[in-house]
Design a protein around this motif. Structure first.
Motif, short mmCIF file in Angstrom:
data_model
loop_
_atom_site.label_atom_id
_atom_site.label_comp_id
_atom_site.label_asym_id
_atom_site.label_seq_id
_atom_site.Cartn_x
_atom_site.Cartn_y
_atom_site.Cartn_z
N GLU E 27 0.83 -1.21 0.00
CA GLU E 27 0.00 0.00 0.00
C GLU E 27 0.87 1.26 0.00
OE1 GLU E 27 -2.89 -1.94 -0.94
OE2 GLU E 27 -3.40 0.15 -0.45
N GLN E 29 3.76 1.58 -1.45
CA GLN E 29 4.23 1.77 -2.84
C GLN E 29 3.14 2.38 -3.71
OE1 GLN E 29 5.67 -2.37 -3.41
NE2 GLN E 29 7.51 -1.39 -4.23
N LYS E 30 1.92 1.88 -3.54
CA LYS E 30 0.82 2.40 -4.36
C LYS E 30 0.54 3.87 -4.02
CE LYS E 30 -1.38 -2.16 -4.55
NZ LYS E 30 -2.59 -2.93 -4.16
N ARG E 31 0.61 4.19 -2.73
CA ARG E 31 0.38 5.58 -2.29
C ARG E 31 1.41 6.51 -2.94
NH1 ARG E 31 0.76 4.56 2.71
NH2 ARG E 31 -1.46 3.99 2.85
N ASN E 32 2.69 6.07 -2.87
CA ASN E 32 3.76 6.90 -3.47
C ASN E 32 3.65 6.94 -4.99
OD1 ASN E 32 4.80 7.30 -0.91
ND2 ASN E 32 6.12 5.47 -1.01
N LEU E 33 3.25 5.82 -5.56
CA LEU E 33 3.12 5.74 -7.03
C LEU E 33 2.15 6.80 -7.55
CD1 LEU E 33 3.54 4.24 -9.79
CD2 LEU E 33 1.64 2.75 -9.12
N VAL E 34 0.94 6.85 -6.99
CA VAL E 34 -0.05 7.82 -7.52
C VAL E 34 0.39 9.25 -7.26
CG1 VAL E 34 -1.95 6.16 -7.25
CG2 VAL E 34 -1.58 7.87 -5.47
#
Lengths: 75, 75, 75, 75, 75, 75
Positions: E27, E29-34
């Motif tokens: 989660e 990684q996904k938070r930083n990705l967006v």
């Protein structure tokens, strides 16, 4: 229109294939599906096999409708 | 998980295939592509031929990038 | 540009509608959604009802972001 | 499964609708199409009108095939 | 070709980014990705941050194939 | 859930990014866009740069609608 698939840069010419279908196929079917679809793409477009990508997307029957009715509502 | 491709309602089981690739293929290649891909899908999923839909989506080289670089910027 | 929706081959003119939305709608809402969207497409494009296909794609809140923040991180 | 469309954060609940169809519709048809589809989505999902996005994607007849044959090859 | 991103109506110019990748990211990684992808889009296209939408789509390894072989069949 | 991005097979873990936006960006903007987006994906997901693919999809204003109205009808 330039024709890229025959040029030396063909290595970068990656056809991307998405197969969207109902849930329910077996793992064997999916294994054969990506293999045969890849062969078909290589055979007809000249792309190299390593550059062909296949995505499978499965749909549940309550998320697929034809003529205004979902498959799940036709059972 | 119900297995739909063998059920009588198989007629409604339409695999949708999208082939996304670089501009540049000839009309003959595209004709053969949709034919062979359809055969591959029918052979491996059990779907009936009439129910297989294929979309072709072409990309110009300035709208396709690998490793941060567009194909058009590599020419 | 040829105008296909009025031609006899209209039967092959299948509009494909994908509705991508957050998880959480009820089955009744989804049933009504595909019905009403199909009606809207038939009414305005001239396509025949049997040829309109609707796909529903649901997103979890941790896979949807606006202004750099996921919905799941705003709760 | 949380039900988001009724929660105060509904404002962020944006259904995204993509209509993929053959080239050939008039601008009036497209204008009416997005209007009526938006109404259908608002009416059945509870999303607010300002949050409904519609994309139109047109296909040429040589990029659309059913049963292994492109529409352009059936003319 | 009109240049919309600089015009006053820029507020309506919403880039939509879809990131399709294998399951398995955390989660964080996904938070930083967006967040980072949104920054990259704002910085380079001139769109305003509130108008950038990011969708994450995850693939299981049995639905992703390169060179005719699924990742799940390579383990 | 297996975590693939750190495994040796990471080389096959190709995030695919599609940026859908209005027509009108310059070639410089698009060049910078794919570069910066790729950096953002590499930085946050651990994927190797060579494996990140970016597609740009442009929309004309008559094929994009918010709140039931196409951008082309708001000019």
């Amino acid at each position: 229109m330039k024709n890229y698939y025959q040029k030396p840069r063909r290595i970068l010419t990656m056809p991307y294939v998405t197969v969207k279908m109902l849930e329910g196929r077996t793992e064997d079917q999916k294994r054969n599906l990506v293999e045969k679809v890849t062969e078909a793409v290589v055979e007809t477009t000249g792309a190299s096999k390593e550059k062909v990508v296949v995505f499978i997307e499965e749909m549940p029957t309550n998320h697929y409708a034809v003529a205004g009715k979902r498959l799940s509502d036709q059972e």
